[in-house]
Scaffold this active site. Structure first.
Site, PDB file in Angstrom:
ATOM      1  N   CYS A 126       0.826  -1.215   0.000  1.00  0.00           N
ATOM      2  CA  CYS A 126       0.000   0.000   0.000  1.00  0.00           C
ATOM      3  C   CYS A 126       0.861   1.266   0.000  1.00  0.00           C
ATOM      4  O   CYS A 126       1.789   1.397   0.789  1.00  0.00           O
ATOM      5  CB  CYS A 126      -0.921  -0.026   1.219  1.00  0.00           C
ATOM      6  SG  CYS A 126      -1.807   1.505   1.495  1.00  0.00           S
ATOM      7  N   HIS A 157      -4.628   0.279   7.881  1.00  0.00           N
ATOM      8  CA  HIS A 157      -5.000   0.071   6.483  1.00  0.00           C
ATOM      9  C   HIS A 157      -6.502  -0.194   6.274  1.00  0.00           C
ATOM     10  O   HIS A 157      -7.032   0.079   5.191  1.00  0.00           O
ATOM     11  CB  HIS A 157      -4.186  -1.102   5.925  1.00  0.00           C
ATOM     12  CG  HIS A 157      -4.386  -1.349   4.461  1.00  0.00           C
ATOM     13  ND1 HIS A 157      -3.860  -0.538   3.492  1.00  0.00           N
ATOM     14  CD2 HIS A 157      -5.093  -2.309   3.809  1.00  0.00           C
ATOM     15  CE1 HIS A 157      -4.208  -0.993   2.292  1.00  0.00           C
ATOM     16  NE2 HIS A 157      -4.958  -2.065   2.451  1.00  0.00           N
ATOM     17  N   SER A 195      -9.227   3.706  -5.783  1.00  0.00           N
ATOM     18  CA  SER A 195      -8.304   2.644  -6.167  1.00  0.00           C
ATOM     19  C   SER A 195      -7.593   2.008  -4.972  1.00  0.00           C
ATOM     20  O   SER A 195      -7.039   0.930  -5.085  1.00  0.00           O
ATOM     21  CB  SER A 195      -7.263   3.209  -7.136  1.00  0.00           C
ATOM     22  OG  SER A 195      -6.737   4.414  -6.623  1.00  0.00           O
ATOM     23  N   GLN A 238      -9.332  13.463  -0.069  1.00  0.00           N
ATOM     24  CA  GLN A 238      -8.527  14.376  -0.871  1.00  0.00           C
ATOM     25  C   GLN A 238      -8.899  15.825  -0.581  1.00  0.00           C
ATOM     26  O   GLN A 238     -10.005  16.107  -0.119  1.00  0.00           O
ATOM     27  CB  GLN A 238      -8.743  14.086  -2.351  1.00  0.00           C
ATOM     28  CG  GLN A 238      -8.384  12.653  -2.723  1.00  0.00           C
ATOM     29  CD  GLN A 238      -8.384  12.457  -4.229  1.00  0.00           C
ATOM     30  OE1 GLN A 238      -7.709  13.175  -4.964  1.00  0.00           O
ATOM     31  NE2 GLN A 238      -9.155  11.500  -4.680  1.00  0.00           N
ATOM     32  N   CYS A 251       0.201   3.233   3.641  1.00  0.00           N
ATOM     33  CA  CYS A 251       0.527   2.701   4.963  1.00  0.00           C
ATOM     34  C   CYS A 251       1.820   3.335   5.499  1.00  0.00           C
ATOM     35  O   CYS A 251       2.707   3.695   4.715  1.00  0.00           O
ATOM     36  CB  CYS A 251       0.674   1.180   4.907  1.00  0.00           C
ATOM     37  SG  CYS A 251      -0.887   0.284   5.043  1.00  0.00           S
ATOM     38  N   HIS A 265      -7.055   1.811   1.617  1.00  0.00           N
ATOM     39  CA  HIS A 265      -6.571   2.523   2.819  1.00  0.00           C
ATOM     40  C   HIS A 265      -7.430   3.784   3.016  1.00  0.00           C
ATOM     41  O   HIS A 265      -7.577   4.584   2.089  1.00  0.00           O
ATOM     42  CB  HIS A 265      -5.094   2.902   2.642  1.00  0.00           C
ATOM     43  CG  HIS A 265      -4.455   3.306   3.933  1.00  0.00           C
ATOM     44  ND1 HIS A 265      -3.438   2.601   4.517  1.00  0.00           N
ATOM     45  CD2 HIS A 265      -4.711   4.340   4.770  1.00  0.00           C
ATOM     46  CE1 HIS A 265      -3.089   3.190   5.657  1.00  0.00           C
ATOM     47  NE2 HIS A 265      -3.848   4.259   5.825  1.00  0.00           N
ATOM     48  N   ASN A 306     -13.729   9.745  -1.719  1.00  0.00           N
ATOM     49  CA  ASN A 306     -14.373   8.700  -2.511  1.00  0.00           C
ATOM     50  C   ASN A 306     -14.137   7.401  -1.773  1.00  0.00           C
ATOM     51  O   ASN A 306     -12.988   6.991  -1.636  1.00  0.00           O
ATOM     52  CB  ASN A 306     -13.763   8.578  -3.907  1.00  0.00           C
ATOM     53  CG  ASN A 306     -14.132   9.749  -4.779  1.00  0.00           C
ATOM     54  OD1 ASN A 306     -15.217  10.306  -4.656  1.00  0.00           O
ATOM     55  ND2 ASN A 306     -13.227  10.141  -5.648  1.00  0.00           N
ATOM     56  N   HIS A 345      -8.730   7.135   3.158  1.00  0.00           N
ATOM     57  CA  HIS A 345      -8.122   8.426   2.838  1.00  0.00           C
ATOM     58  C   HIS A 345      -9.104   9.309   2.080  1.00  0.00           C
ATOM     59  O   HIS A 345     -10.082   8.821   1.510  1.00  0.00           O
ATOM     60  CB  HIS A 345      -6.845   8.239   2.000  1.00  0.00           C
ATOM     61  CG  HIS A 345      -7.115   7.764   0.601  1.00  0.00           C
ATOM     62  ND1 HIS A 345      -7.444   6.458   0.299  1.00  0.00           N
ATOM     63  CD2 HIS A 345      -7.117   8.428  -0.585  1.00  0.00           C
ATOM     64  CE1 HIS A 345      -7.625   6.343  -1.004  1.00  0.00           C
ATOM     65  NE2 HIS A 345      -7.435   7.533  -1.585  1.00  0.00           N
TER      66      HIS A 345
HETATM   67 ZN    ZN Z   1      -2.500   1.061   3.664  1.00  0.00          ZN
END
Ligand code: ZN
Length: 338
Positions: free
Chosen positions: A51, A113, A161, A168, A54, A164, A153, A166
């Site tokens: 990843c 993760h 994609s 933006q 991570c 993990h 998203n 996250h």
């Molecule tokens: Zn990760």
């Protein structure tokens, strides 16, 4: 409520954008024979050596991530906007274009993760809100940045994609279309009524009650009257604030709590890690007066009736206007009950 709103085809006005949406409650009983999305249950792992997000792993540009403990914010090297783009103007007859500059950042919500917002502790979500506040202030203070868009998203179905957790942050020179529409509507209302459009709206929704999902001292979470997506929701601060930088300690905690409550209800709805696009709409950072602005966070989830049946925005919706079958009241009742 008028019974026609629960039974007869009608259109509803989005007071923030001026757009209409077609509601067809009589269609909710029609059988479904369309596409179902494949739904893979992922095993939950704390760390994935492959990843890019991570802790301690190398990012796409080869730079290693720090061994971060809460959130991590970094500049996206493959962002849609570039900071040093010249602000040119192009006009040739009917053709018009402008150079656009900006900064795209990525924010990891947790070093874990597999830990998405609904599974995070409220204290950890508060750290995410603090990071959003810091980024909004820092980016908004830049001379060439006039708007900061914070969004997430979630889920492969939304084009995400990397699993993990996250989000933006895109900061840019021009003011995006959705923000322009919402600025005009809020400004017009504020001039006439000397109170914010959303203050008056949430007062009305709280007195009716049927579209409220949850509420605490500083925030209300509801399905807006004009919701487009089947389980669309909006988190609105009760106090009028132009942007998230104005949140005090109590409000930050109350916001984090509502974020957790809503996303937990989403996960419980179809018993899956519920996909969505969420985003915070707030006043531009151009330095002009935006006293009419009342920030809010919207969630647009694509799922319709199970973890594998997605709503499509095609045909009539592409060519005419947005349309939904289950009413916002039905969606709110379902989410509230979970
Ligand atoms: Zn990760």
């Amino acid at each position: 409520m008028k019974s026609e709103l629960a039974n007869a085809p009608h259109r509803r006005l989005n007071i923030l954008t001026g757009e209409w949406i077609l509601v067809s409650p009589h269609r909710t009983k029609r059988p479904w024979q369309g596409k179902t999305e494949s739904f893979e249950k992922r095993e939950k792992i704390n760390y994935d050596s492959e990843c890019f997000l991570c802790p301690t792993n190398a990012r796409m540009n080869g730079e290693p991530n720090p061994d971060y403990k809460n959130t991590l914010v970094f500049k996206n090297d493959f962002g849609a906007l570039l900071n040093d783009t010249p602000l040119f103007d192009y006009t040739d007859g009917l053709l018009h274009a402008e150079g656009e500059s900006g900064i795209c950042k990525v924010i990891c919500f947790s070093p874990n993760h597999s830990l998405t917002i609904p599974d995070m502790e409220v204290n950890a979500i508060i750290k995410v809100v603090e990071a959003w506040q810091n980024e909004f202030t820092e980016l908004g203070n830049l001379k060439h940045i006039n708007y900061v868009q914070i969004f997430e998203n979630k889920g492969a179905i939304m084009g995400c994609s990397n699993p993990h957790p996250h989000g933006q942050i895109w900061a840019q020179h021009s003011i995006p279309t959705e923000i322009e529409k919402k600025t005009i509507a809020q400004k017009n209302f504020y001039k006439k009524e000397s109170t914010s459009l959303l203050s008056k709206y949430i007062d009305q929704e709280l007195s009716i009650g049927t579209r409220i999902i949850s509420e605490n001292k500083s925030f209300v979470t509801l399905v807006p009257f004009w919701a487009v997506w089947p389980y669309e929701a909006m988190i609105v601060p009760k106090r009028k604030m132009a942007n998230i930088a104005s949140l005090n300690t109590t409000e930050r905690e109350d916001f984090a709590q509502q974020l957790k409550t809503l996303t937990q209800k989403y996960d419980a709805l179809f018993n899956c890690s519920f996909p969505y696009s969420s985003g915070i709409h707030q006043a531009p950072t151009s330095g002009d007066n935006y006293e009419e602005w009342h920030w809010h966070m919207s969630f647009y989830p694509p799922l319709l009736r199970s973890a594998t049946v997605k709503k499509f925005m095609v045909g009539y919706e592409m060519f005419a206007m947005a349309q939904r079958d289950i009413t916002p009241e039905m969606a709110a009742e379902k989410l509230k009950s979970l």
